[in-house]
Design a protein around this motif. Sequence first.
Motif, mmCIF file in Angstrom:
data_model
loop_
_atom_site.group_PDB
_atom_site.id
_atom_site.type_symbol
_atom_site.label_atom_id
_atom_site.label_comp_id
_atom_site.label_asym_id
_atom_site.label_seq_id
_atom_site.Cartn_x
_atom_site.Cartn_y
_atom_site.Cartn_z
ATOM 1 N N TYR A 88 0.831 -1.210 0.000
ATOM 2 C CA TYR A 88 0.000 0.000 0.000
ATOM 3 C C TYR A 88 0.867 1.262 0.000
ATOM 4 O O TYR A 88 0.557 2.236 -0.672
ATOM 5 C CB TYR A 88 -0.955 0.020 1.195
ATOM 6 C CG TYR A 88 -2.155 -0.876 1.048
ATOM 7 C CD1 TYR A 88 -2.968 -0.818 -0.086
ATOM 8 C CD2 TYR A 88 -2.488 -1.795 2.034
ATOM 9 C CE1 TYR A 88 -4.071 -1.645 -0.224
ATOM 10 C CE2 TYR A 88 -3.595 -2.623 1.902
ATOM 11 C CZ TYR A 88 -4.370 -2.540 0.771
ATOM 12 O OH TYR A 88 -5.463 -3.362 0.634
ATOM 13 N N LYS A 147 2.262 2.263 -3.347
ATOM 14 C CA LYS A 147 1.307 2.926 -4.244
ATOM 15 C C LYS A 147 1.232 4.435 -3.969
ATOM 16 O O LYS A 147 0.739 5.182 -4.787
ATOM 17 C CB LYS A 147 -0.088 2.307 -4.081
ATOM 18 C CG LYS A 147 -0.165 0.878 -4.580
ATOM 19 C CD LYS A 147 -1.546 0.302 -4.342
ATOM 20 C CE LYS A 147 -1.594 -1.158 -4.762
ATOM 21 N NZ LYS A 147 -2.897 -1.758 -4.469
ATOM 22 N N GLN A 180 -5.049 -1.105 5.200
ATOM 23 C CA GLN A 180 -5.156 0.016 4.256
ATOM 24 C C GLN A 180 -5.548 1.315 4.975
ATOM 25 O O GLN A 180 -4.997 2.376 4.671
ATOM 26 C CB GLN A 180 -6.164 -0.290 3.154
ATOM 27 C CG GLN A 180 -6.168 0.778 2.080
ATOM 28 C CD GLN A 180 -6.965 0.382 0.857
ATOM 29 O OE1 GLN A 180 -7.584 -0.662 0.827
ATOM 30 N NE2 GLN A 180 -6.942 1.228 -0.147
#
Length: 193
Positions: free
Chosen positions: A103, A106, A138
Amino acid sequence: MWQQDATEARKEARRGLDLAAGLKAYRKFLGLTQARFGCEFGYSEKSIRDYEAGIRDVPGTLISKILLRGDTELHSLFNVKPDPVPRHIKSAIFQRLLEATRYFQKKNLYDLFDAQDDIIEIGFELKHFGAGQDSVVQDRVDQAWQGIDAMYKNGWPGHANVEWEQEALAKQLESEKRRQLRQRRIKKRAATL
């Protein structure tokens, strides 16, 4: 099932609980004599000798002083192995670390190292380690990213922000180009004279 296995493993590890032997091993790890060790921690050589021989109980203040130094763990001082972490918990931690890393990758990170502490913290946010519930990776990455992004924009405490550093580098390169151009002009004039 795994809880029973973990309990049995802890009992087995604690059978050899021996503070006197752990204290002696720690002193030897530091490479100190009993006299020097006692002086270092504010105890007499005889006291240290008695503690290591098991004649006298090791005072809590000495244990505290040793642990505050930060170069040993409590299980080492008591001469026992640390409690084993069950395999499925290790696997869950590893999966959370990988997920948090994915995560963060990204996001617009300059360097994954900037998120290292957050990734580790997120990895260990499991009920097994005292969290109220397992956190959602997340969501935690998004929360942590806000802090990292703010540091990128505003600079770390005691450090300039990235944009300022880039501008300073660009100015330095421009200044170097001008200096080189002046040097060429001077050489060209000297050659024509």
